[in-house]
Design an enzyme around this catalytic site. Structure first.
Site, PDB file in Angstrom:
ATOM      1  N   ASN A  51      -5.701 -39.086  33.920  1.00 23.13           N
ATOM      2  CA  ASN A  51      -5.185 -40.327  33.354  1.00 23.13           C
ATOM      3  C   ASN A  51      -5.409 -40.409  31.845  1.00 23.13           C
ATOM      4  OD1 ASN A  51      -5.673 -43.907  33.743  1.00 23.13           O
ATOM      5  ND2 ASN A  51      -3.748 -42.833  33.584  1.00 23.13           N
ATOM      6  N   CYS A  94      -3.451 -37.808  29.825  1.00 24.38           N
ATOM      7  CA  CYS A  94      -2.319 -37.068  29.235  1.00 24.38           C
ATOM      8  C   CYS A  94      -0.984 -37.493  29.855  1.00 24.38           C
ATOM      9  CB  CYS A  94      -2.509 -35.560  29.397  1.00 24.38           C
ATOM     10  SG  CYS A  94      -3.904 -34.866  28.473  1.00 24.38           S
ATOM     11  N   SER A 151       0.049 -39.071  32.931  1.00 22.70           N
ATOM     12  CA  SER A 151       0.353 -40.391  33.512  1.00 22.70           C
ATOM     13  C   SER A 151       0.380 -41.511  32.470  1.00 22.70           C
ATOM     14  CB  SER A 151      -0.569 -40.716  34.688  1.00 22.70           C
ATOM     15  OG  SER A 151      -1.925 -40.753  34.323  1.00 22.70           O
ATOM     16  N   ASP A 192       0.795 -29.633  33.064  1.00 26.20           N
ATOM     17  CA  ASP A 192      -0.300 -30.364  32.422  1.00 26.20           C
ATOM     18  C   ASP A 192      -0.496 -29.859  30.996  1.00 26.20           C
ATOM     19  OD1 ASP A 192      -2.617 -31.681  31.671  1.00 26.20           O
ATOM     20  OD2 ASP A 192      -3.611 -31.345  33.606  1.00 26.20           O
TER      21      ASP A 192
END
Length: 153
Positions: A9, A11, A13, A120
């Site tokens: 929570n 990067c 989202s 990611d």
């Protein structure tokens, strides 16, 4: 209501939360569509958004000021219509935590933009690519919600 979920929570989202919120506002739907974001892990609880995510959002005129990381809870399943993961591992965790398979719509963001995962950027370093993928996914999700609810212009 939409809840975006990634590992930490900090990067992906939060990018999704603030991109989606911006899209919803520009569509004039802020009164009927809300969103938030959270993590599957407790690694970054209370931390602010990664500075690289902040920069990529700012480059597009979007602020994420004040956002801090939180972890998904079982209570979230009763509060959100959509719980959207960024990758398969996020989705597996979401489904494992869900009180029932039909408590809300659970899926991956890129299902709304042709499939795949949002890589990611914590590991890839490519925050611009993550932003672009998230923006496409959010646009598709918003169109799906508008079509389903019959709201919008």
């Amino acid at each position: 209501m939409v809840l975006f979920v990634c590992y930490g929570n900090i990067c992906r989202s939060p990018i999704a939360e603030f991109v989606f919120r911006d899209m919803v506002a520009k569509a004039g739907l802020s009164d009927s569509i809300e969103c938030a974001s959270c993590a599957t892990s407790a690694d970054h609880l209370g931390d602010g958004v990664d500075p690289r995510s902040e920069r990529v959002l700012a480059k597009h005129g979007i602020s994420c000021a004040g956002k801090t990381a939180r972890r998904i809870t079982r209570g979230d399943f009763g509060n959100y219509d959509y719980i959207i993961g960024m990758d398969r591992r996020n989705l597996e965790y979401i489904r494992t935590l869900a009180p029932s398979p039909d408590c809300c719509r659970m899926g991956m963001l890129m299902e709304y933009a042709g499939g795949g995962e949002v890589a990611d950027p914590w590991y890839t370093g490519d925050f611009d690519r993550a932003y672009d993928d998230i923006e496409r996914g959010c646009r598709g999700l918003l169109h799906a919600i508008i079509a389903e609810r019959g709201c919008g212009r």
